[in-house]
Design a protein around this motif. Sequence first.
Motif, PDB file in Angstrom:
ATOM      1  N   ALA A  94       0.827  -1.207   0.000  1.00  0.00           N
ATOM      2  CA  ALA A  94       0.000   0.000   0.000  1.00  0.00           C
ATOM      3  C   ALA A  94       0.867   1.265   0.000  1.00  0.00           C
ATOM      4  O   ALA A  94       1.981   1.288   0.529  1.00  0.00           O
ATOM      5  CB  ALA A  94      -0.927  -0.002   1.220  1.00  0.00           C
ATOM      6  N   ALA A  95       0.326   2.317  -0.597  1.00  0.00           N
ATOM      7  CA  ALA A  95       1.044   3.591  -0.713  1.00  0.00           C
ATOM      8  C   ALA A  95       0.928   4.383   0.590  1.00  0.00           C
ATOM      9  O   ALA A  95       0.252   5.407   0.678  1.00  0.00           O
ATOM     10  CB  ALA A  95       0.499   4.395  -1.890  1.00  0.00           C
ATOM     11  N   LEU A  96       1.606   3.894   1.617  1.00  0.00           N
ATOM     12  CA  LEU A  96       1.640   4.569   2.908  1.00  0.00           C
ATOM     13  C   LEU A  96       2.521   5.814   2.810  1.00  0.00           C
ATOM     14  O   LEU A  96       3.234   6.028   1.813  1.00  0.00           O
ATOM     15  CB  LEU A  96       2.186   3.623   3.973  1.00  0.00           C
ATOM     16  CG  LEU A  96       1.561   2.219   4.051  1.00  0.00           C
ATOM     17  CD1 LEU A  96       2.299   1.376   5.089  1.00  0.00           C
ATOM     18  CD2 LEU A  96       0.083   2.306   4.372  1.00  0.00           C
ATOM     19  N   ALA A  97       2.475   6.634   3.868  1.00  0.00           N
ATOM     20  CA  ALA A  97       3.323   7.827   3.877  1.00  0.00           C
ATOM     21  C   ALA A  97       4.792   7.452   3.724  1.00  0.00           C
ATOM     22  O   ALA A  97       5.564   8.138   3.049  1.00  0.00           O
ATOM     23  CB  ALA A  97       3.095   8.610   5.171  1.00  0.00           C
ATOM     24  N   GLU A  98       5.180   6.358   4.354  1.00  0.00           N
ATOM     25  CA  GLU A  98       6.512   5.786   4.165  1.00  0.00           C
ATOM     26  C   GLU A  98       6.313   4.347   3.730  1.00  0.00           C
ATOM     27  O   GLU A  98       5.719   3.553   4.462  1.00  0.00           O
ATOM     28  CB  GLU A  98       7.320   5.854   5.454  1.00  0.00           C
ATOM     29  CG  GLU A  98       8.724   5.245   5.353  1.00  0.00           C
ATOM     30  CD  GLU A  98       9.627   5.976   4.367  1.00  0.00           C
ATOM     31  OE1 GLU A  98      10.539   5.325   3.817  1.00  0.00           O
ATOM     32  OE2 GLU A  98       9.412   7.184   4.124  1.00  0.00           O
ATOM     33  N   SER A  99       6.764   3.999   2.540  1.00  0.00           N
ATOM     34  CA  SER A  99       6.432   2.702   1.953  1.00  0.00           C
ATOM     35  C   SER A  99       7.536   2.238   1.029  1.00  0.00           C
ATOM     36  O   SER A  99       8.548   2.920   0.811  1.00  0.00           O
ATOM     37  CB  SER A  99       5.116   2.800   1.171  1.00  0.00           C
ATOM     38  OG  SER A  99       5.314   3.578  -0.006  1.00  0.00           O
ATOM     39  N   VAL A 100       7.314   1.070   0.461  1.00  0.00           N
ATOM     40  CA  VAL A 100       8.244   0.562  -0.531  1.00  0.00           C
ATOM     41  C   VAL A 100       8.326   1.507  -1.730  1.00  0.00           C
ATOM     42  O   VAL A 100       9.373   1.631  -2.372  1.00  0.00           O
ATOM     43  CB  VAL A 100       7.823  -0.866  -0.959  1.00  0.00           C
ATOM     44  CG1 VAL A 100       6.485  -0.867  -1.668  1.00  0.00           C
ATOM     45  CG2 VAL A 100       8.881  -1.511  -1.836  1.00  0.00           C
ATOM     46  N   ARG A 106      13.277   7.245  -3.666  1.00  0.00           N
ATOM     47  CA  ARG A 106      14.524   7.767  -3.112  1.00  0.00           C
ATOM     48  C   ARG A 106      15.749   7.150  -3.783  1.00  0.00           C
ATOM     49  O   ARG A 106      16.795   7.799  -3.912  1.00  0.00           O
ATOM     50  CB  ARG A 106      14.588   7.524  -1.601  1.00  0.00           C
ATOM     51  CG  ARG A 106      13.774   8.509  -0.788  1.00  0.00           C
ATOM     52  CD  ARG A 106      14.223   8.509   0.673  1.00  0.00           C
ATOM     53  NE  ARG A 106      14.033   7.232   1.319  1.00  0.00           N
ATOM     54  CZ  ARG A 106      12.914   6.867   1.941  1.00  0.00           C
ATOM     55  NH1 ARG A 106      11.867   7.691   1.977  1.00  0.00           N
ATOM     56  NH2 ARG A 106      12.823   5.688   2.521  1.00  0.00           N
ATOM     57  N   LEU A 107      15.610   5.900  -4.209  1.00  0.00           N
ATOM     58  CA  LEU A 107      16.715   5.268  -4.927  1.00  0.00           C
ATOM     59  C   LEU A 107      16.930   5.882  -6.315  1.00  0.00           C
ATOM     60  O   LEU A 107      17.977   5.677  -6.930  1.00  0.00           O
ATOM     61  CB  LEU A 107      16.459   3.762  -5.073  1.00  0.00           C
ATOM     62  CG  LEU A 107      16.563   2.909  -3.809  1.00  0.00           C
ATOM     63  CD1 LEU A 107      16.101   1.484  -4.067  1.00  0.00           C
ATOM     64  CD2 LEU A 107      17.991   2.920  -3.261  1.00  0.00           C
ATOM     65  N   ASP A 108      15.917   6.611  -6.780  1.00  0.00           N
ATOM     66  CA  ASP A 108      15.987   7.311  -8.070  1.00  0.00           C
ATOM     67  C   ASP A 108      16.291   6.346  -9.219  1.00  0.00           C
ATOM     68  O   ASP A 108      17.161   6.590 -10.051  1.00  0.00           O
ATOM     69  CB  ASP A 108      17.059   8.411  -8.008  1.00  0.00           C
ATOM     70  CG  ASP A 108      16.932   9.402  -9.172  1.00  0.00           C
ATOM     71  OD1 ASP A 108      15.820   9.538  -9.708  1.00  0.00           O
ATOM     72  OD2 ASP A 108      17.955  10.013  -9.536  1.00  0.00           O
ATOM     73  N   ILE A 109      15.548   5.236  -9.236  1.00  0.00           N
ATOM     74  CA  ILE A 109      15.782   4.225 -10.275  1.00  0.00           C
ATOM     75  C   ILE A 109      14.532   3.974 -11.115  1.00  0.00           C
ATOM     76  O   ILE A 109      14.524   3.066 -11.947  1.00  0.00           O
ATOM     77  CB  ILE A 109      16.253   2.895  -9.647  1.00  0.00           C
ATOM     78  CG1 ILE A 109      15.237   2.380  -8.618  1.00  0.00           C
ATOM     79  CG2 ILE A 109      17.635   3.035  -9.032  1.00  0.00           C
ATOM     80  CD1 ILE A 109      15.559   1.006  -8.060  1.00  0.00           C
ATOM     81  N   VAL A 110      13.471   4.767 -10.923  1.00  0.00           N
ATOM     82  CA  VAL A 110      12.242   4.557 -11.684  1.00  0.00           C
ATOM     83  C   VAL A 110      12.405   5.177 -13.075  1.00  0.00           C
ATOM     84  O   VAL A 110      12.581   6.390 -13.195  1.00  0.00           O
ATOM     85  CB  VAL A 110      11.034   5.191 -10.971  1.00  0.00           C
ATOM     86  CG1 VAL A 110       9.764   4.928 -11.762  1.00  0.00           C
ATOM     87  CG2 VAL A 110      10.899   4.638  -9.559  1.00  0.00           C
ATOM     88  N   PRO A 111      12.361   4.375 -14.129  1.00  0.00           N
ATOM     89  CA  PRO A 111      12.522   4.920 -15.475  1.00  0.00           C
ATOM     90  C   PRO A 111      11.373   5.873 -15.833  1.00  0.00           C
ATOM     91  O   PRO A 111      10.266   5.761 -15.284  1.00  0.00           O
ATOM     92  CB  PRO A 111      12.494   3.669 -16.373  1.00  0.00           C
ATOM     93  CG  PRO A 111      12.812   2.526 -15.455  1.00  0.00           C
ATOM     94  CD  PRO A 111      12.230   2.908 -14.134  1.00  0.00           C
ATOM     95  N   PRO A 112      11.590   6.792 -16.739  1.00  0.00           N
ATOM     96  CA  PRO A 112      10.556   7.772 -17.074  1.00  0.00           C
ATOM     97  C   PRO A 112       9.296   7.163 -17.677  1.00  0.00           C
ATOM     98  O   PRO A 112       8.218   7.757 -17.585  1.00  0.00           O
ATOM     99  CB  PRO A 112      11.261   8.717 -18.065  1.00  0.00           C
ATOM    100  CG  PRO A 112      12.450   7.951 -18.564  1.00  0.00           C
ATOM    101  CD  PRO A 112      12.861   7.064 -17.447  1.00  0.00           C
ATOM    102  N   GLN A 113       9.404   5.993 -18.283  1.00  0.00           N
ATOM    103  CA  GLN A 113       8.224   5.373 -18.897  1.00  0.00           C
ATOM    104  C   GLN A 113       7.393   4.581 -17.892  1.00  0.00           C
ATOM    105  O   GLN A 113       6.373   3.994 -18.244  1.00  0.00           O
ATOM    106  CB  GLN A 113       8.619   4.462 -20.071  1.00  0.00           C
ATOM    107  CG  GLN A 113       9.240   3.129 -19.685  1.00  0.00           C
ATOM    108  CD  GLN A 113      10.743   3.202 -19.519  1.00  0.00           C
ATOM    109  OE1 GLN A 113      11.312   4.286 -19.333  1.00  0.00           O
ATOM    110  NE2 GLN A 113      11.411   2.048 -19.606  1.00  0.00           N
ATOM    111  N   VAL A 114       7.822   4.567 -16.611  1.00  0.00           N
ATOM    112  CA  VAL A 114       7.107   3.849 -15.567  1.00  0.00           C
ATOM    113  C   VAL A 114       6.331   4.849 -14.708  1.00  0.00           C
ATOM    114  O   VAL A 114       6.918   5.738 -14.086  1.00  0.00           O
ATOM    115  CB  VAL A 114       8.062   3.031 -14.679  1.00  0.00           C
ATOM    116  CG1 VAL A 114       7.296   2.364 -13.542  1.00  0.00           C
ATOM    117  CG2 VAL A 114       8.796   1.981 -15.513  1.00  0.00           C
ATOM    118  N   THR A 115       5.008   4.703 -14.705  1.00  0.00           N
ATOM    119  CA  THR A 115       4.141   5.565 -13.910  1.00  0.00           C
ATOM    120  C   THR A 115       3.733   4.841 -12.640  1.00  0.00           C
ATOM    121  O   THR A 115       3.208   3.726 -12.706  1.00  0.00           O
ATOM    122  CB  THR A 115       2.882   5.965 -14.705  1.00  0.00           C
ATOM    123  OG1 THR A 115       3.272   6.711 -15.858  1.00  0.00           O
ATOM    124  CG2 THR A 115       1.936   6.794 -13.858  1.00  0.00           C
TER     125      THR A 115
END
Length: 376
Positions: A94-100, A106-115
């Motif tokens: 779940a999208a908690l205030a602090e979550s996976v 924070r790891l800054d690894i989400v590619p731009p094509q991933v929403t």
Amino acid sequence: MKLLHTADWQLGRSYGFDDGDADGVSPSAALSQARFDAVAAIAALAHQEQVDAVLVAGDVFDSQGVSDRSLRRTVGAMAGFAGRWVLLPGNHDAALAESVWTRLQRLDIVPPQVTLALQPGVLQFPELGLAMLAAPLTQRHTHDDLTAFFDSADSAPGLLRVGLAHGSVTGVLPEGVDSPNPIAADRAERARLDYLALGDWHGLKQVDTRTWYSGTPEPERFVANDPGHVLLVELDAPGAPPRVTPRRVGRYHWRQHAAEIRGVGDIDALGDVLAALDADTVLRLQVQGLASDADIQHLQRLLDAERARLHLLQADLTGLRLEPTEADLAALRLDGALAELVDELRALQQQDEQAELATEALKLLFDLARRAEAEA
């Protein structure tokens, strides 16, 4: 438009099988790895089919505590498809205030094509001709229907309206599995959706023409609900019925089997059943009945061979009662107190409350006697 609908990846899941081998082979570790392999297979299929987007309807991760390494492996497994991905939080992530999800950012690894659909609302992709109505779980359980806003949500004219949600469709799933996170059974019709992609039920299931559960892409339970698929969804135009085609991507087959043993013929018949199973099978086997000492040894040889061939075999033999023959007893040359003990244990086998313990004691006695004879 072509979409791939998937859900319940449960990445980072661990398995509690006691399967550590001296040679370092771990079936549990392979099952965990297979979940990442399934994501890579989904990416390859999306590329092959040239889909417009891959929709992941919740429970991407098995828990909030998956390791950073698992997060990086997830992104790596998705790399085979460079198009649009939409990932929705479910009850496990779940999208908690602090979550996976915040860790992933924070790891800054989400590619731009991933929403990452972390807030309820309408995500519009005009370049794709798609309006995505997303209902993420922002807590593990809720008793409200988070898809209710779909009915009044606006989207730009001409865009296909596709819903993405995670929960239990009211009155549709088998009795007893209804859980929090309810979803109205007629949501697609009420919200004028062209398709509603759902997660939470781990098997493949059609709710209505426009509403489907894809199930988990890699089976992970002893439940016969047709897991191991993704759904290829083709939408011709707003209002047109979707064409939905299941595509299998899972590797392992989880099976259960119960066998009744009354002699060597039944053991051989069981052998035929096991031999027909694919090597990528996780099997839970329950055996009951009566067998001589020789028959039990025959059965154990069969099971040892199948344990080496199948991915994992769990055998429960507690219901199999040892019924030693006169030949068994004669072969062990038991006399005196040991012979009397055998007679007493055989009598106790006839008493329901003592039968299981007496059988195990007999098996142990025969095993010890055979070892002593071998060492003599």
